[in-house]
Design a protein around this motif. Structure first.
Motif, PDB file in Angstrom:
ATOM      1  N   LEU A   6       0.874  -1.171   0.000  1.00 57.27           N
ATOM      2  CA  LEU A   6       0.000   0.000   0.000  1.00 57.27           C
ATOM      3  C   LEU A   6       0.909   1.217   0.000  1.00 57.27           C
ATOM      4  O   LEU A   6       1.854   1.300   0.794  1.00 57.27           O
ATOM      5  N   LEU A   7       0.645   2.138  -0.922  1.00 61.40           N
ATOM      6  CA  LEU A   7       1.506   3.298  -1.127  1.00 61.40           C
ATOM      7  C   LEU A   7       0.718   4.597  -1.046  1.00 61.40           C
ATOM      8  O   LEU A   7      -0.507   4.588  -1.052  1.00 61.40           O
ATOM      9  N   ARG A   8       1.448   5.702  -1.029  1.00 54.62           N
ATOM     10  CA  ARG A   8       0.847   7.037  -1.093  1.00 54.62           C
ATOM     11  C   ARG A   8       0.450   7.331  -2.541  1.00 54.62           C
ATOM     12  O   ARG A   8       0.807   6.582  -3.455  1.00 54.62           O
ATOM     13  N   ASP A   9      -0.278   8.429  -2.754  1.00 55.49           N
ATOM     14  CA  ASP A   9      -0.727   8.802  -4.106  1.00 55.49           C
ATOM     15  C   ASP A   9       0.415   8.921  -5.110  1.00 55.49           C
ATOM     16  O   ASP A   9       0.248   8.630  -6.290  1.00 55.49           O
ATOM     17  N   ASP A  10       1.581   9.364  -4.654  1.00 47.10           N
ATOM     18  CA  ASP A  10       2.714   9.546  -5.562  1.00 47.10           C
ATOM     19  C   ASP A  10       3.554   8.276  -5.714  1.00 47.10           C
ATOM     20  O   ASP A  10       4.668   8.316  -6.225  1.00 47.10           O
ATOM     21  N   LEU A  11       3.016   7.134  -5.273  1.00 45.49           N
ATOM     22  CA  LEU A  11       3.661   5.815  -5.315  1.00 45.49           C
ATOM     23  C   LEU A  11       4.888   5.723  -4.410  1.00 45.49           C
ATOM     24  O   LEU A  11       5.762   4.904  -4.623  1.00 45.49           O
ATOM     25  N   LEU A  14       4.736   4.452   2.551  1.00 45.22           N
ATOM     26  CA  LEU A  14       3.971   5.089   3.628  1.00 45.22           C
ATOM     27  C   LEU A  14       4.889   5.540   4.749  1.00 45.22           C
ATOM     28  O   LEU A  14       4.674   6.563   5.373  1.00 45.22           O
ATOM     29  N   ASN A  15       5.911   4.766   5.010  1.00 46.58           N
ATOM     30  CA  ASN A  15       6.807   5.016   6.125  1.00 46.58           C
ATOM     31  C   ASN A  15       8.085   5.669   5.613  1.00 46.58           C
ATOM     32  O   ASN A  15       8.636   5.245   4.607  1.00 46.58           O
ATOM     33  N   ASP A  26      10.345   0.614 -13.280  1.00 47.59           N
ATOM     34  CA  ASP A  26      11.731   0.199 -13.529  1.00 47.59           C
ATOM     35  C   ASP A  26      12.315  -0.465 -12.287  1.00 47.59           C
ATOM     36  O   ASP A  26      11.984  -0.098 -11.151  1.00 47.59           O
ATOM     37  N   TRP A  27      13.206  -1.428 -12.490  1.00 48.93           N
ATOM     38  CA  TRP A  27      13.864  -2.088 -11.364  1.00 48.93           C
ATOM     39  C   TRP A  27      14.653  -1.059 -10.566  1.00 48.93           C
ATOM     40  O   TRP A  27      15.298  -0.182 -11.137  1.00 48.93           O
ATOM     41  N   GLN A  28      14.566  -1.171  -9.233  1.00 44.51           N
ATOM     42  CA  GLN A  28      15.342  -0.296  -8.367  1.00 44.51           C
ATOM     43  C   GLN A  28      15.746  -1.062  -7.113  1.00 44.51           C
ATOM     44  O   GLN A  28      15.090  -2.017  -6.714  1.00 44.51           O
ATOM     45  N   GLU A  29      16.842  -0.631  -6.527  1.00 45.58           N
ATOM     46  CA  GLU A  29      17.320  -1.224  -5.284  1.00 45.58           C
ATOM     47  C   GLU A  29      16.782  -0.428  -4.112  1.00 45.58           C
ATOM     48  O   GLU A  29      16.729   0.803  -4.158  1.00 45.58           O
ATOM     49  N   VAL A  30      16.408  -1.147  -3.048  1.00 46.42           N
ATOM     50  CA  VAL A  30      15.909  -0.521  -1.830  1.00 46.42           C
ATOM     51  C   VAL A  30      16.924  -0.818  -0.731  1.00 46.42           C
ATOM     52  O   VAL A  30      17.244  -1.982  -0.471  1.00 46.42           O
ATOM     53  N   GLN A  31      17.436   0.225  -0.126  1.00 47.70           N
ATOM     54  CA  GLN A  31      18.487   0.093   0.884  1.00 47.70           C
ATOM     55  C   GLN A  31      17.939  -0.441   2.216  1.00 47.70           C
ATOM     56  O   GLN A  31      16.740  -0.665   2.356  1.00 47.70           O
ATOM     57  N   GLY A  32      18.807  -0.585   3.191  1.00 47.05           N
ATOM     58  CA  GLY A  32      18.412  -1.062   4.525  1.00 47.05           C
ATOM     59  C   GLY A  32      17.930  -2.495   4.471  1.00 47.05           C
ATOM     60  O   GLY A  32      18.580  -3.353   3.866  1.00 47.05           O
ATOM     61  N   ASN A  33      16.787  -2.760   5.083  1.00 45.19           N
ATOM     62  CA  ASN A  33      16.211  -4.112   5.078  1.00 45.19           C
ATOM     63  C   ASN A  33      15.617  -4.487   3.732  1.00 45.19           C
ATOM     64  O   ASN A  33      15.236  -5.626   3.524  1.00 45.19           O
ATOM     65  N   GLY A  34      15.501  -3.531   2.831  1.00 45.74           N
ATOM     66  CA  GLY A  34      14.863  -3.768   1.543  1.00 45.74           C
ATOM     67  C   GLY A  34      13.404  -3.371   1.590  1.00 45.74           C
ATOM     68  O   GLY A  34      12.920  -2.799   2.562  1.00 45.74           O
ATOM     69  N   ALA A  35      12.697  -3.676   0.515  1.00 50.87           N
ATOM     70  CA  ALA A  35      11.266  -3.368   0.436  1.00 50.87           C
ATOM     71  C   ALA A  35      10.481  -4.466   1.140  1.00 50.87           C
ATOM     72  O   ALA A  35      10.772  -5.649   0.982  1.00 50.87           O
ATOM     73  N   TYR A  36       9.490  -4.068   1.903  1.00 54.36           N
ATOM     74  CA  TYR A  36       8.611  -5.006   2.596  1.00 54.36           C
ATOM     75  C   TYR A  36       7.417  -5.283   1.691  1.00 54.36           C
ATOM     76  O   TYR A  36       6.674  -4.363   1.352  1.00 54.36           O
ATOM     77  N   LEU A  37       7.244  -6.536   1.286  1.00 54.19           N
ATOM     78  CA  LEU A  37       6.133  -6.923   0.418  1.00 54.19           C
ATOM     79  C   LEU A  37       5.168  -7.798   1.186  1.00 54.19           C
ATOM     80  O   LEU A  37       5.579  -8.798   1.800  1.00 54.19           O
ATOM     81  N   PRO A  42      -3.226  -9.859   5.886  1.00 52.26           N
ATOM     82  CA  PRO A  42      -2.681  -9.306   7.137  1.00 52.26           C
ATOM     83  C   PRO A  42      -1.267  -8.753   6.952  1.00 52.26           C
ATOM     84  O   PRO A  42      -0.935  -7.706   7.500  1.00 52.26           O
ATOM     85  N   GLY A  43      -0.439  -9.432   6.152  1.00 52.11           N
ATOM     86  CA  GLY A  43       0.914  -8.940   5.901  1.00 52.11           C
ATOM     87  C   GLY A  43       0.914  -7.615   5.167  1.00 52.11           C
ATOM     88  O   GLY A  43       1.694  -6.722   5.478  1.00 52.11           O
ATOM     89  N   LEU A  44       0.025  -7.468   4.202  1.00 57.54           N
ATOM     90  CA  LEU A  44      -0.108  -6.216   3.463  1.00 57.54           C
ATOM     91  C   LEU A  44      -0.472  -5.067   4.395  1.00 57.54           C
ATOM     92  O   LEU A  44       0.060  -3.972   4.305  1.00 57.54           O
ATOM     93  N   LEU A  45      -1.361  -5.321   5.326  1.00 57.05           N
ATOM     94  CA  LEU A  45      -1.893  -4.262   6.185  1.00 57.05           C
ATOM     95  C   LEU A  45      -1.002  -3.920   7.368  1.00 57.05           C
ATOM     96  O   LEU A  45      -1.238  -2.916   8.039  1.00 57.05           O
ATOM     97  N   LEU A  46       0.027  -4.706   7.627  1.00 59.32           N
ATOM     98  CA  LEU A  46       0.918  -4.412   8.748  1.00 59.32           C
ATOM     99  C   LEU A  46       1.649  -3.081   8.587  1.00 59.32           C
ATOM    100  O   LEU A  46       1.979  -2.434   9.561  1.00 59.32           O
ATOM    101  N   GLY A  47       1.890  -2.662   7.351  1.00 65.80           N
ATOM    102  CA  GLY A  47       2.657  -1.442   7.112  1.00 65.80           C
ATOM    103  C   GLY A  47       1.852  -0.160   7.129  1.00 65.80           C
ATOM    104  O   GLY A  47       2.406   0.906   6.961  1.00 65.80           O
ATOM    105  N   GLY A  48       0.555  -0.247   7.302  1.00 66.81           N
ATOM    106  CA  GLY A  48      -0.288   0.943   7.300  1.00 66.81           C
ATOM    107  C   GLY A  48      -1.240   0.920   6.120  1.00 66.81           C
ATOM    108  O   GLY A  48      -1.264  -0.032   5.346  1.00 66.81           O
ATOM    109  N   TYR A  49      -2.004   2.007   5.984  1.00 67.58           N
ATOM    110  CA  TYR A  49      -3.063   2.066   4.989  1.00 67.58           C
ATOM    111  C   TYR A  49      -2.806   3.225   4.039  1.00 67.58           C
ATOM    112  O   TYR A  49      -2.647   4.356   4.465  1.00 67.58           O
ATOM    113  N   GLY A  50      -2.758   2.907   2.753  1.00 66.28           N
ATOM    114  CA  GLY A  50      -2.525   3.938   1.757  1.00 66.28           C
ATOM    115  C   GLY A  50      -3.555   3.883   0.652  1.00 66.28           C
ATOM    116  O   GLY A  50      -4.236   2.877   0.485  1.00 66.28           O
TER     117      GLY A  50
END
Length: 108
Positions: A6-11, A14-15, A26-37, A42-50
């Motif tokens: 779930l993302l913000r309007d500008d893709l 949320l966090n 396009d493929w991109q790298e996400v730093q730190g722990n990476g992207a949470y998918l 329930p897993g989708l909703l753990l990150g908040g609501y967008g």
């Protein structure tokens, strides 16, 4: 692998605790722990609501989370997006959170 965010309007994410990521086709790298998918509702909703639901392809699991509900990956690209209906998500969220708590307490 395919997961959902779930993302913000500008893709963007949320966090922004570790820096906001703006997702795209396009493929991109996400730093730190990476992207949470989210792999489950329930897993989708753990990150908040967008307002935007994104179907995301991910590669290179980082191992930060691999619990069957959520996976973290280093590389991502957005395949599809759709606007969410806030009222429907709120109903689903309430149900999903109740189910998650029952699972944690093992008192189904």
């Amino acid at each position: 692998m395919i997961g959902y965010k779930l993302l913000r309007d500008d893709l963007s994410s949320l966090n922004d605790e570790y820096g906001r990521v703006t997702y795209g086709p396009d493929w991109q790298e996400v730093q730190g722990n990476g992207a949470y998918l989210g792999l489950t509702i329930p897993g989708l909703l753990l990150g908040g609501y967008g307002p935007v639901l994104a179907e995301v392809e991910g590669e290179e699991p980082t191992g930060a989370v691999e619990d069957g509900q959520v996976v973290t990956v280093r590389r991502v690209r957005v395949l599809l997006t759709a606007r969410t209906i806030v009222y429907g998500i709120m109903l689903l969220t309430d149900s999903a959170h109740r189910a998650a708590w029952r699972e944690i307490r093992n008192d189904r």
